[in-house]
Design a protein around this motif. Structure first.
Motif, PDB file in Angstrom:
ATOM      1  N   ASN A  16       6.945  33.421 -35.180  1.00 12.72           N
ATOM      2  CA  ASN A  16       6.749  32.154 -34.578  1.00 12.72           C
ATOM      3  C   ASN A  16       6.906  32.113 -32.947  1.00 12.72           C
ATOM      4  N   ARG A  17       5.919  31.721 -32.662  1.00 12.60           N
ATOM      5  CA  ARG A  17       5.396  32.306 -30.660  1.00 12.60           C
ATOM      6  C   ARG A  17       6.294  33.156 -30.832  1.00 12.60           C
ATOM      7  N   ASN A  18       7.492  33.418 -29.993  1.00 14.00           N
ATOM      8  CA  ASN A  18       8.099  34.530 -29.351  1.00 14.00           C
ATOM      9  C   ASN A  18       8.815  35.406 -30.344  1.00 14.00           C
ATOM     10  N   GLU A  20      10.669  36.849 -34.091  1.00 10.48           N
ATOM     11  CA  GLU A  20      10.493  37.038 -35.210  1.00 10.48           C
ATOM     12  C   GLU A  20      11.652  37.249 -35.805  1.00 10.48           C
ATOM     13  N   GLU A  52       2.434  34.251 -39.483  1.00 12.10           N
ATOM     14  CA  GLU A  52       2.368  33.336 -38.137  1.00 12.10           C
ATOM     15  C   GLU A  52       2.538  32.113 -38.244  1.00 12.10           C
ATOM     16  N   MET A  53       3.227  31.465 -37.497  1.00  7.30           N
ATOM     17  CA  MET A  53       3.449  29.817 -37.871  1.00  7.30           C
ATOM     18  C   MET A  53       3.822  29.838 -35.613  1.00  7.30           C
ATOM     19  N   ASP A  54       3.361  28.471 -35.650  1.00  2.00           N
ATOM     20  CA  ASP A  54       3.192  27.870 -34.451  1.00  2.00           C
ATOM     21  C   ASP A  54       3.900  26.411 -34.318  1.00  2.00           C
ATOM     22  N   PHE A  55       5.813  26.476 -34.844  1.00  2.00           N
ATOM     23  CA  PHE A  55       6.726  25.180 -34.418  1.00  2.00           C
ATOM     24  C   PHE A  55       6.612  25.965 -33.290  1.00  2.00           C
ATOM     25  N   ASP A  56       7.733  24.307 -33.052  1.00  2.00           N
ATOM     26  CA  ASP A  56       8.433  24.553 -32.097  1.00  2.00           C
ATOM     27  C   ASP A  56      10.546  25.511 -32.471  1.00  2.00           C
ATOM     28  N   GLU A  57      10.278  26.688 -30.936  1.00  2.00           N
ATOM     29  CA  GLU A  57      11.618  27.857 -31.255  1.00  2.00           C
ATOM     30  C   GLU A  57      12.104  27.016 -31.705  1.00  2.00           C
ATOM     31  N   ARG A  81       9.535  16.224 -34.098  1.00  2.00           N
ATOM     32  CA  ARG A  81       8.951  17.556 -33.930  1.00  2.00           C
ATOM     33  C   ARG A  81       9.979  17.787 -35.556  1.00  2.00           C
TER      34      ARG A  81
END
Length: 518
Positions: A16-18, A20, A52-57, A81
């Motif tokens: 998720n973004r930066n 794992e 792979e995801m793209d949420f607010d960390e 969010r």
């Protein structure tokens, strides 16, 4: 910080973004329908054991914490969010009630800088339309707070571009000045914020006044700026109307909207719906209409054509106390006094069981009588939360505010005018000898930009004006209730329950017939 992890047979790698994460595929698929559907299909992720995801960390980290432990940390900074992410993952069902509770208990205008970037038209917990609606209706109160003065530029600009409910575009300009003056470094943003003003709807007198402002004088191209920003669309200063509410049967209400000259368009009939939420932050297409000097009110859904009575009796959770909690504070200089003795200092603590809380062009004021001595007093504005914990009860007077003057009608039919700027007090008896039922009388007015106070007798339907310029009462109208399909002679209206002035989202309201003006 990245950590080494030895993959197990059951491990699923989530990027998720930066960040794992390595989680049990069995657990995540049994807990999250989104992953279950992904791995029961012949997708690439199911073969590689990597998603792979793209949420607010912070959001995704809290979601994984919740899945594995049953609890998580939540903040207003990412509450919208978080709920949208759980909706996407199809695990939001059990969260709706606790999230709504958390949001309504904590949300104030302090949170607008972090909430505005989170909401969209399709946000599940709070849509951008709902948030815009409450900001537009309460902008004049919001702009008169220190909180507004400390908003970042992006928040101020976002707010000022909405269809805000104001009495004049000059009020938008004033709010820009207040924000810029709060910090000298903000002067560079002044021209950018001026583009938020809808100049084509600015009064010529106000334009002349603005040109004398010192900051405006520093702009070499102000006249050109105005001309190039005249295509402004909707007139924000044309959203204040009179509304009459009539009872039809036991649960049906009929609403009419009237302009300043009492030209009318009927909106139709509304059905009672007690399932409507009474939370202060309500739906996108709803409005709150208060009447009887702010002591009663209904919530209207313009699309569904439904209404619900607003609760003014719940201890510590009244309508006005919720409003005060939402606004948090106001920075107006306090002006409190006895009405009939302008030199006497108002003594505190002050006790009163007979007072009214009135909205007045971006602030609230209190007018009342002291307990025991029955001396008239006023607070302009009122700030302490205790005065907003207002419960409906019997009153010995009615009141309305127009500009700087409070107009009061007592149970003995005395008419009082009090200017809280000059502290001038004038009492008269224009209705001496009238045998009116005080409970059937309505006293109302616009809050500004008008020259009349209206008195309606619900039992007779008679409407009287107090003409401010002429300083006299004029009997001008009568409301008649006549069955259009009947040959019976007219019956004086006994179904009128309210006549009041309020802001309305006029673009959301569909009248029974259309009008064109030339």
């Amino acid at each position: 910080m990245a950590e080494d992890h030895e993959n197990g047979a059951d491990d699923l790698k989530i990027v998720n973004r930066n960040r794992e994460y390595y989680v049990s595929k069995k657990l995540i698929c049994s807990s999250v329908p989104y992953f279950e559907k992904m791995f029961c299909c012949d997708l690439l992720e199911s073969k590689e054991n990597k998603v792979e995801m793209d949420f607010d960390e912070r959001v995704f980290d809290a979601i994984l914490d919740w899945i594995h432990s049953g609890s998580f940390f939540i903040k207003m900074n990412y509450v919208i969010r978080f709920y949208d992410a759980t909706d996407y993952l199809m695990i939001n069902e059990s969260l709706l009630k606790p999230f709504l509770s958390y949001f309504y208990e904590n949300f104030t205008i302090k949170h607008l800088p972090v909430i505005l970037p989170q909401v969209t038209k399709v946000s599940k917990l709070l849509s951008s339309g709902t948030l815009d609606s409450i900001i537009c209706r309460r902008f004049l109160l919001i702009a008169n707070t220190d909180i507004f003065l400390n908003y970042p530029l992006e928040t101020v600009e976002t707010i000022l571009r909405l269809d805000l409910m104001v009495y004049s575009e000059y009020q938008i300009f004033e709010s820009i000045l207040q924000w810029v003056y709060e910090d000298d470094s903000r002067e560079k943003w002044f021209p950018q914020l001026l583009s938020c003003v809808r100049w084509s709807f600015m009064d010529p007198v106000a334009i002349s006044k603005i040109k004398n402002n010192e900051l405006i004088k520093t702009l070499s191209n102000f006249d050109t700026f105005i001309e190039t920003n005249r295509d402004c669309g909707f007139n924000r200063s044309n959203q204040s109307f009179f509304v009459s509410i009539h009872r039809v049967g036991n649960t049906l209400l009929r609403l009419k909207v009237l302009d300043n000259e009492l030209f009318c368009f009927s909106v139709g009939e509304f059905t009672q719906d007690d399932s409507m939420s009474l939370e202060f932050v309500h739906g996108e297409n709803t409005s709150d209409i208060l009447f009887d000097s702010g002591t009663k009110g209904i919530r209207i859904d313009w699309v569904k054509k439904t209404y619900r009575w607003i609760n003014f009796k719940a201890a510590n959770k009244t309508y006005h106390s919720k409003l005060r909690n939402f606004i948090v504070e106001v920075w107006f200089k306090r002006n409190s006094c006895y009405l009939e003795d302008k030199d006497a200092k108002l003594s505190f603590p002050l006790y009163s069981e007979d007072y009214l809380l009135l909205e007045s062009n971006g602030k609230f004021i209190v007018i009342g009588k002291t307990k025991g001595t029955k001396k008239w007093f006023g607070m302009f504005p009122v700030t302490h939360p205790s005065w907003f914990n207002y419960e409906d009860h019997a009153h010995s007077f009615k009141a309305t505010v127009l500009d700087d003057v409070v107009y009061i009608l007592t149970k003995d039919l005395e008419f009082i005018q009090f200017n809280y700027e000059t502290r001038s007090f004038y009492k008269s008896e224009p209705f001496k000898g009238k045998k009116w039922n005080f409970n059937n009388l309505i006293l109302t007015s616009h809050q500004t930009k008008d020259n009349k106070v209206i008195l309606v007798n619900k039992s007779s339907g008679k409407v009287r004006y107090f003409c401010i310029n002429q300083k006299k009462w004029i009997g001008k109208y009568r409301i008649l209730n006549v069955n259009f399909c009947s040959n019976n002679s007219h019956v004086y209206v006994d179904m009128l329950i309210a006549f009041t002035s309020t802001f309305l989202p006029i673009k959301d309201i569909k009248p029974l017939y259309r009008q064109c003006f030339y």
